[in-house]
Design an enzyme around this catalytic site. Sequence first.
Site, PDB file in Angstrom:
ATOM      1  N   HIS A  33       0.859  -1.186   0.000  1.00 32.62           N
ATOM      2  CA  HIS A  33       0.000   0.000   0.000  1.00 32.62           C
ATOM      3  C   HIS A  33       0.897   1.239   0.000  1.00 32.62           C
ATOM      4  O   HIS A  33       1.857   1.307   0.764  1.00 32.62           O
ATOM      5  CB  HIS A  33      -0.893  -0.022   1.250  1.00 32.62           C
ATOM      6  CG  HIS A  33      -1.817   1.148   1.314  1.00 32.62           C
ATOM      7  ND1 HIS A  33      -2.960   1.218   0.550  1.00 32.62           N
ATOM      8  CD2 HIS A  33      -1.752   2.304   2.013  1.00 32.62           C
ATOM      9  CE1 HIS A  33      -3.572   2.371   0.799  1.00 32.62           C
ATOM     10  NE2 HIS A  33      -2.855   3.051   1.681  1.00 32.62           N
ATOM     11  N   THR A  49      -6.259  -8.817   5.935  1.00 35.23           N
ATOM     12  CA  THR A  49      -7.291  -9.346   6.826  1.00 35.23           C
ATOM     13  C   THR A  49      -8.629  -8.741   6.380  1.00 35.23           C
ATOM     14  O   THR A  49      -8.705  -8.092   5.339  1.00 35.23           O
ATOM     15  CB  THR A  49      -7.026  -8.953   8.300  1.00 35.23           C
ATOM     16  OG1 THR A  49      -7.097  -7.524   8.381  1.00 35.23           O
ATOM     17  CG2 THR A  49      -5.660  -9.427   8.773  1.00 35.23           C
TER      18      THR A  49
HETATM   19  C1  GRF Z   1       1.302   0.673  -6.108  1.00 38.83           C
HETATM   20  O1  GRF Z   1       1.517   2.007  -5.742  1.00 38.83           O
HETATM   21  C2  GRF Z   1       0.815  -0.125  -4.940  1.00 38.83           C
HETATM   22  O2  GRF Z   1       1.319   0.301  -3.710  1.00 38.83           O
HETATM   23  C3  GRF Z   1      -0.687   0.095  -4.968  1.00 38.83           C
HETATM   24  O3  GRF Z   1      -1.010   0.161  -6.332  1.00 38.83           O
HETATM   25  C4  GRF Z   1       0.133   0.553  -7.088  1.00 38.83           C
HETATM   26  C5  GRF Z   1       0.354  -0.521  -8.096  1.00 38.83           C
HETATM   27  O4  GRF Z   1       1.357  -0.215  -9.020  1.00 38.83           O
HETATM   28  N1  GRF Z   1      -1.374  -0.922  -4.239  1.00 38.83           N
HETATM   29  P1  GRF Z   1       1.914  -1.354  -9.970  1.00 38.83           P
HETATM   30  O5  GRF Z   1       0.716  -1.929 -10.728  1.00 38.83           O
HETATM   31  O6  GRF Z   1       2.567  -2.389  -9.106  1.00 38.83           O
HETATM   32  O7  GRF Z   1       2.878  -0.682 -10.883  1.00 38.83           O
END
Ligand code: GRF
Length: 205
Positions: free
Chosen positions: A115, A147
């Site tokens: 995240h 979760t």
């Molecule tokens: C990333 O910033 C990740 O943290 C979030 O969505 C984005 C996905 O980017 N959950 P990618 O598809 O991995 O380039």
Amino acid sequence: MAEPDRRARLAILISGRGSNMEALVRAARTNPGFPAEPVIVVSNRADAAGLAVAGALGVPTAVVSSRGRSREAFEEVLDACLRAHAAEVIALAGFMRILTPGFVGRWPGRILNIHPSLLPKYPGLDTHARALAAGDSEAGATVHLVTDQLDGGPILAQARVPVLPGDTEARLAARVLEAEHRLYPEALAAYLADRRAVADTLRRS
Ligand code: GRF
């Protein structure tokens, strides 16, 4: 995941660009000691750019469309796909579907997510805009277990980056993303390396 010396069979779930998926696959390919082997990349969108990236890296791909299916029906097919590939651990990497408690309960302690914020700050969307609006001096990314709580499972690792003068959302996002690409493989490896930690974390959650 019984034998600690065997690489865990890793499924990576994406919805878009797939740059974190690529970082995980490259880590597994370049480091013989990496404790996971990507066995399938699944997207809920047929137009996810990451599917071609995974294909070029030689990882099998599957599309399990979420369109026109109930959440439960979608998760049934997804679960069947993951089990057909004998997945043992699941890394969400820009996967834009919220998984139900029913699905999460079938994979206890086996689903990780990345995240783009320093959780518990800024769960949900628009994390970089919110960090800038709040005048934060640092931002970052979090790898956590999935979760029932949205972006709320036990935190496994975080990476911090500075917010710099004149930052735009795009500039900050790019800085955080670069940190994500280092963080996710490291956090997954550390989590899998100590199987006792998995059991302990689950007991506490
Ligand atoms: C990333 O910033 C990740 O943290 C979030 O969505 C984005 C996905 O980017 N959950 P990618 O598809 O991995 O380039």
